[in-house]
Motif scaffolding. Structure first.
Motif, short mmCIF file in Angstrom:
data_model
loop_
_atom_site.label_atom_id
_atom_site.label_comp_id
_atom_site.label_asym_id
_atom_site.label_seq_id
_atom_site.Cartn_x
_atom_site.Cartn_y
_atom_site.Cartn_z
N GLY A 108 0.80 -1.23 0.00
CA GLY A 108 0.00 0.00 0.00
C GLY A 108 0.83 1.27 0.00
O GLY A 108 0.47 2.26 0.63
N TRP A 109 1.96 1.25 -0.72
CA TRP A 109 2.81 2.43 -0.75
C TRP A 109 2.10 3.58 -1.47
O TRP A 109 1.19 3.38 -2.27
N ARG A 110 2.55 4.79 -1.18
CA ARG A 110 1.92 5.98 -1.75
C ARG A 110 1.92 5.92 -3.28
O ARG A 110 2.97 5.72 -3.90
N ARG A 111 0.77 6.14 -3.85
CA ARG A 111 0.66 6.07 -5.30
C ARG A 111 1.48 7.17 -5.97
O ARG A 111 1.98 6.98 -7.08
N ALA A 112 1.61 8.32 -5.31
CA ALA A 112 2.40 9.40 -5.91
C ALA A 112 3.84 8.96 -6.10
O ALA A 112 4.49 9.30 -7.11
N ALA A 151 4.22 6.41 -8.92
CA ALA A 151 4.10 7.02 -10.24
C ALA A 151 5.27 7.93 -10.58
O ALA A 151 5.41 8.38 -11.72
N ASP A 152 6.12 8.22 -9.60
CA ASP A 152 7.23 9.15 -9.82
C ASP A 152 8.47 8.59 -9.12
O ASP A 152 8.80 8.97 -8.00
N LEU A 153 9.18 7.69 -9.80
CA LEU A 153 10.33 7.04 -9.19
C LEU A 153 11.49 8.02 -8.97
O LEU A 153 12.34 7.78 -8.10
N THR A 154 11.53 9.11 -9.71
CA THR A 154 12.57 10.11 -9.49
C THR A 154 12.42 10.75 -8.11
O THR A 154 13.39 10.88 -7.35
N ALA A 155 11.19 11.14 -7.78
CA ALA A 155 10.93 11.71 -6.45
C ALA A 155 11.11 10.65 -5.37
O ALA A 155 11.60 10.93 -4.27
N PHE A 156 10.70 9.42 -5.67
CA PHE A 156 10.83 8.32 -4.72
C PHE A 156 12.31 8.09 -4.39
O PHE A 156 12.70 7.96 -3.23
N ARG A 157 13.12 8.05 -5.42
CA ARG A 157 14.56 7.86 -5.23
C ARG A 157 15.15 8.98 -4.39
O ARG A 157 15.90 8.75 -3.44
N ARG A 158 14.80 10.21 -4.73
CA ARG A 158 15.34 11.37 -4.01
C ARG A 158 15.01 11.31 -2.52
O ARG A 158 15.88 11.49 -1.67
N ASP A 159 13.75 11.03 -2.20
CA ASP A 159 13.33 11.06 -0.80
C ASP A 159 13.83 9.84 -0.02
O ASP A 159 14.14 9.95 1.17
N ALA A 160 13.91 8.68 -0.68
CA ALA A 160 14.43 7.49 0.00
C ALA A 160 15.91 7.67 0.32
O ALA A 160 16.37 7.34 1.43
#
Length: 455
Positions: free
Chosen positions: A393-397, A400-409
């Motif tokens: 149930g990870w955030r859909r945003a 849909a945006d692996l660039t932002a996901f990578r940055r924040d992780a």
């Protein structure tokens, strides 16, 4: 308390002066240092503003890694984190989106962190053991929340701070060089400057240099008895959270305490400098210390381990590369890792994948950190997103945006000191391996990447 009117106010909000002065309305500005700080903030860039505000107010919480090794696990101090025992728990990563505990329950963490998990008895009231638990609980509360107010979310701990105020003032000053001010309705611990500990973003967005400046001027205005300028929504929200402004009332004494001078900026003894890093940061690597600090720490490990166990209920995990102080109660941290939520789950899974790919073999040298190929980050994040994203149930945003996901992780792993920047690349630090599956004692030797892992 004095009643105030919201909205724009007089130019006196930019004043400054001796920090606890009580100046009558109409007198000269009483906080010139704070006024100068506001001017500097107004003209600074974002990173400089974060550093300036953190250095001036010192209101960040302690930060420690979660997950304590089993009590019967090996504890060889000469062992590397790359090859040592781990706290890898795959099932713990399958929880759905959620939050972490945000409070320290009176007595609970201090008992859980005392080395007697699961078998402690309630101390006898008034006994030396009970006094020790109360002091440890109060110290932990202040380390986690340097501003405690009677009407705030941690107000139930204020009577405990009052009860042991003299001891707390002496301990924080002696061990960490932190001033502690205790008033009738508040306790304010002023920590030393530490990079990367700016105010958290509000619902109105991140703190800009101009918003920081407006906040400083508003606190000065309240301390001087003037009406603060609350045009900036984040300022009104922050003053409310600090309880400087509540239900139309302004707390001048608390505002003055917030502007109090912090720790001296003169050089501190090696013991204090090292203790500050141990108390506030997830990991201290030996190669990050000065030679004198390194020698001091290695010579005083046993005493410092006992000191932090008694003072803050933290346990020490020594490895060849350095030391991590851990909280058995998983409470004494402003960020949770392991933790619930998309970022916490994804970041830890990402760290595990990187360790499995890059960990030195047992027969190889074990450096404090190894360089991470950029493509490996993208591939690992893509894999764990496919495997865990929808199921957990990870955030859909983010999905849909692996660039932002990578940055924040990566930002979370950086803040927890499991990775470090190296120019435009990243270094994977040895402590990250404490969360990965343990390497088998005798891995296959067919090839460098033909490894077998337990877990």
């Amino acid at each position: 308390m004095e009643r105030y009117e919201g909205g724009a106010t007089s130019g006196r909000a930019a004043g400054a002066g001796q920090l606890t002065a009580d100046v009558p309305t109409g007198a000269a500005p009483a906080y010139p240092a704070a006024g100068r700080l506001a001017e500097l903030l107004d003209g600074s860039g974002q990173s400089e503003a974060d550093a300036l505000f953190t250095a001036a107010f010192g209101l960040y919480g302690a930060r420690h890694l979660g997950g304590v090794l089993p009590e019967d696990g090996p504890a060889d101090e000469g062992c590397s984190w790359w090859h040592g025992p781990t706290v890898h728990q795959p099932a713990a990563l399958r929880g759905r989106e959620g939050g972490r505990r945000s409070r320290i329950a009176p007595g609970r963490g201090a008992l859980a962190a005392s080395g007697r998990r699961g078998r402690h008895r309630k101390p006898v009231p008034g006994s030396p053991e009970q006094v020790a638990v109360e002091r440890r609980t109060a110290a932990r509360l202040l380390a986690a929340h340097p501003l405690v107010t009677a009407g705030g979310p941690h107000g139930e701990g204020l009577p405990l701070i009052h009860r042991h105020a003299d001891w707390l003032v002496e301990r924080f000053a002696t061990l960490l060089g932190y001033p502690l001010t205790v008033g009738a309705g508040y306790a304010r611990l002023h920590k030393a400057p530490l990079p990367g500990r700016a105010l958290d973003p509000t619902e109105h967005g991140p703190w800009t240099p101009q918003a920081y400046a407006a906040l400083v001027r508003a606190v000065v205005a309240v301390a001087e008895g003037a009406s603060p300028d609350l045009t900036e929504p984040a300022v009104r929200q922050q003053l409310g959270e600090w309880r400087v402004l509540t239900e139309g009332l302004a707390d001048r004494e608390l505002a003055g305490a917030l502007l109090n001078s912090g720790p001296s900026d003169s050089p501190v003894p090696d013991a204090v400098a090292v203790r500050r890093r141990l108390a506030e940061t997830p990991v201290v690597l030996l190669d990050e210390l000065t030679p004198d600090q390194r020698r001091w720490l290695l010579a005083h490990r046993a005493e410092e381990t006992a000191l932090f166990a008694d003072f803050l209920g933290l346990t020490a995990e020594y490895r060849a590369e350095g030391i991590a102080l851990l909280d058995p109660a998983d409470e004494l941290t402003d960020l949770a890792l392991p933790g619930n939520g998309t970022l916490a789950q994804a970041a830890l899974l990402l760290a595990c994948r990187l360790v499995e790919e890059l960990r030195p073999l047992p027969e190889e040298s074990a450096p404090p950190a190894v360089l991470v190929p950029d493509a490996l980050i993208d591939g690992a994040l893509g894999d764990i997103t496919d495997e865990h994203g929808l199921r957990n149930g990870w955030r859909r945003a983010y999905l849909a945006d692996l660039t932002a996901f990578r940055r924040d992780a990566l930002d979370l792993l950086h803040r927890m000191q499991l990775i470090a920047p190296a120019g435009r690349a990243w270094l994977l630090r040895a402590p990250a391996a404490r969360y990965a599956p343990a390497v088998e004692p005798e891995p296959p030797t067919v090839g460098r990447h033909s490894r077998s892992y337990a877990g």
